[in-house]
Write an enzyme that holds these catalytic residues in place. Structure first.
Site, PDB file in Angstrom:
ATOM      1  CG  ASP A 118      -2.021   1.034   1.114  1.00 20.79           C
ATOM      2  OD1 ASP A 118      -2.493   1.262  -0.017  1.00 20.79           O
ATOM      3  OD2 ASP A 118      -2.437   1.584   2.148  1.00 20.79           O
ATOM      4  CE1 TYR A 120      -0.257   9.210   3.927  1.00 26.07           C
ATOM      5  CE2 TYR A 120       2.028   9.938   3.986  1.00 26.07           C
ATOM      6  CZ  TYR A 120       0.727  10.033   4.445  1.00 26.07           C
ATOM      7  OH  TYR A 120       0.424  10.932   5.449  1.00 26.07           O
ATOM      8  CG  HIS A 125      -4.241  11.026   2.365  1.00 30.67           C
ATOM      9  ND1 HIS A 125      -5.299  11.022   3.252  1.00 30.67           N
ATOM     10  CD2 HIS A 125      -3.394  10.040   2.803  1.00 30.67           C
ATOM     11  CE1 HIS A 125      -5.115  10.080   4.165  1.00 30.67           C
ATOM     12  NE2 HIS A 125      -3.971   9.480   3.914  1.00 30.67           N
ATOM     13  NE  ARG A 134       4.586  15.652  10.317  1.00 32.39           N
ATOM     14  CZ  ARG A 134       3.994  14.757   9.540  1.00 32.39           C
ATOM     15  NH1 ARG A 134       3.522  13.639  10.074  1.00 32.39           N
ATOM     16  NH2 ARG A 134       3.879  14.969   8.233  1.00 32.39           N
ATOM     17  CD  GLU A 190      -5.862   4.681   4.389  1.00 35.70           C
ATOM     18  OE1 GLU A 190      -5.282   3.900   3.598  1.00 35.70           O
ATOM     19  OE2 GLU A 190      -5.290   5.265   5.318  1.00 35.70           O
ATOM     20  CD  GLU A 192      -5.539   2.842  -0.305  1.00 36.33           C
ATOM     21  OE1 GLU A 192      -4.726   2.175  -1.002  1.00 36.33           O
ATOM     22  OE2 GLU A 192      -5.429   2.946   0.935  1.00 36.33           O
ATOM     23  CG  ASP A 224      -5.601  -0.362   3.221  1.00 37.21           C
ATOM     24  OD1 ASP A 224      -5.775  -1.579   3.418  1.00 37.21           O
ATOM     25  OD2 ASP A 224      -4.600   0.251   3.626  1.00 37.21           O
ATOM     26  NE  ARG A 228      -7.380   6.655   9.364  1.00 41.09           N
ATOM     27  CZ  ARG A 228      -6.681   6.553   8.253  1.00 41.09           C
ATOM     28  NH1 ARG A 228      -5.412   6.155   8.302  1.00 41.09           N
ATOM     29  NH2 ARG A 228      -7.235   6.810   7.074  1.00 41.09           N
ATOM     30  CD  GLN A 231      -2.479   4.059  10.581  1.00 40.80           C
ATOM     31  OE1 GLN A 231      -3.700   4.059  10.394  1.00 40.80           O
ATOM     32  NE2 GLN A 231      -1.632   4.558   9.708  1.00 40.80           N
ATOM     33  CE1 TYR A 235       3.747   7.017  12.715  1.00 41.88           C
ATOM     34  CE2 TYR A 235       2.203   6.997  14.562  1.00 41.88           C
ATOM     35  CZ  TYR A 235       3.070   7.682  13.719  1.00 41.88           C
ATOM     36  OH  TYR A 235       3.256   9.024  13.889  1.00 41.88           O
ATOM     37  CE  LYS A 244      -3.361   1.516   6.411  1.00 44.69           C
ATOM     38  NZ  LYS A 244      -4.224   2.572   5.838  1.00 44.69           N
ATOM     39  CB  THR A 248      -7.228  -4.483   1.917  1.00 47.15           C
ATOM     40  OG1 THR A 248      -6.295  -4.042   2.905  1.00 47.15           O
ATOM     41  CG2 THR A 248      -7.154  -3.565   0.698  1.00 47.15           C
ATOM     42  CD  GLU A 351      -7.384  13.250   3.642  1.00 46.64           C
ATOM     43  OE1 GLU A 351      -6.959  14.235   3.005  1.00 46.64           O
ATOM     44  OE2 GLU A 351      -7.597  12.137   3.122  1.00 46.64           O
TER      45      GLU A 351
END
Length: 404
Positions: A118, A120, A125, A134, A190, A192, A224, A228, A231, A235, A244, A248, A351
């Site tokens: 997978d 990114y 995104h 951040r 997600e 995709e 996918d 959260r 994760q 992670y 994750k 899927t 998001e």
């Protein structure tokens, strides 16, 4: 443009220019390889026994496995034969017998997944996620525009559309800092696009960007699913794992790359120089004009545009193999969340709700930050086709069930 004798609406996204393949159970508990035309499918496994060409060995297993390995020349010849069978009245007496209504079939996994990666690949995104987590730093990590970031997923939990999604369980850290175990409370999607590898490569070699369509057979809509909270706790430092790997979903239909001839567009402008092995090939663009629609419980909540994806499928494959890693028939890789620049084009709930801060209000008055038990997500998509027509990719559907 050649037309089909099959009775389908003139504006159907599943005409002769589409023809996605799928594996289906027509009620006899066996897998049949089918090709979609309108709201029907031609049962290739049965039909080829009465049609010209030597395709029985390719389709008899009832899935795409043998065809994937057969390579681009076979892919092109079979597609051309199917278009002839469905357009030439001379073949109608035979072909019509093997058309089945999709309402009466159960879709199966269209191919056996080898390895799963997978990516990114959406700058929109990745930037949004960076701003959420951040806020006082640059949204993109320093490496993001130098290479397509990816991780290895779990191929055994790539499942066909329509399969239920039991809520995953795992460890998470509460806002107070306590570490607890239980069902995820931040379950996400997600939206995709997945790429299906047909022809493999040798270990120690790499696949060039220009060789993409000699190895990749086609694309399929992908969701996918992501926990959260699990994760976020797990992670660092090695990346996603249980958050994750639980599920899927992919569409039951795989659209050949050949169907995307008119959807190919230039990817976004590159503002950081690329290494030679990742450079776009002049006049061979692999950006794709594909529009996705995300429905939550039957209500459209987002329309992500694949055209804005920074990294292309060709670059993802080139990067996967540049260290000498091989790919094999049935390998599968996905783009990562597809998100546009606008709020209503975001491809993940994290998001859409800005990390849970801004709930979505549905037409029944209920709100969502993340998925609840019983929620159903349906992805659909169309690609630009000939003469401004749209080409269908099929749907990718999944419903959340309580943790077991």
């Amino acid at each position: 443009m050649t037309t089909t004798w099959v009775d389908i609406p003139q504006d159907s996204p599943f005409g002769l220019d589409a023809l996605p393949y799928g594996s289906m159970d027509t009620g006899d508990d066996f897998a049949h390889l089918g090709v979609r035309i309108g709201d029907q499918a031609l049962d290739l496994t049965e039909a080829v026994t009465e049609l010209p060409g030597e395709w029985s060995d390719v389709v008899e297993e009832g899935n795409l496995g043998v065809l994937l390995a057969a390579g681009p020349e076979a892919w092109e010849r079979l597609r051309a034969d199917i278009q002839t069978w469905l357009s030439d009245e001379a073949h109608r007496p035979v072909v019509e017998k093997y058309l089945v209504d999709l309402e009466g079939v159960t879709m199966l996994m269209p191919f056996t997944v080898g390895d799963y990666v997978d990516f990114y690949a959406s700058e929109n995104h990745a930037s949004n996620i960076g701003r959420i987590f951040r806020p006082d730093s640059e949204p993109l990590t320093p490496n993001w525009k130098h290479l397509p970031i990816g991780y290895h997923g779990r191929s055994q939990t790539v499942i066909v559309s329509g399969s239920d999604i039991p809520r995953p369980q795992g460890q998470r850290r509460t806002p107070d800092g306590d570490v607890v175990f239980g069902p995820s409370i931040r379950l996400d999607i997600e939206a995709e696009l997945g790429f299906v590898v047909g022809v493999g490569s040798e270990r120690g070699s790499s696949v060039a960007v220009s060789e993409f369509d000699q190895h990749v057979f086609g694309v399929t809509l992908t969701n996918d699913w992501s926990a959260r909270d699990i994760q976020a706790w797990e992670y660092v430092p090695l990346g996603p794992f249980l958050g994750k790997s639980f599920a899927t979903s992919i569409s039951g239909w795989v659209l050949p790359l050949a169907a995307l001839k008119y959807a190919r567009i230039e990817p976004p402008a590159r503002d950081v120089p690329l290494q030679d092995y990742l450079k776009d090939v002049p006049d061979q663009p692999w950006g794709l004009d594909i529009d996705i629609e995300v429905q939550l419980n039957g209500e459209v909540v987002s329309r992500p545009p694949y055209a804005q994806m920074y990294w292309t499928g060709a670059q993802m494959l080139a990067h996967t193999t540049i260290n000498g890693a091989s790919v094999r028939t049935g390998d599968f890789y996905a783009s990562g969340t597809i998100s546009g620049k606008e709020v209503d084009q975001r491809g993940a709930l994290i998001e859409m709700t800005w990390g849970g801060r801004d709930p979505i209000t549905l037409s029944d008055g209920s709100t969502r930050t993340f998925l609840e038990d019983g929620d159903e997500i349906v992805l659909t998509a169309t690609a630009r086709g000939r003469d401004s027509r749209r080409i269908g990719l099929g749907e990718c559907r999944g419903r959340i069930t309580p943790a077991r």
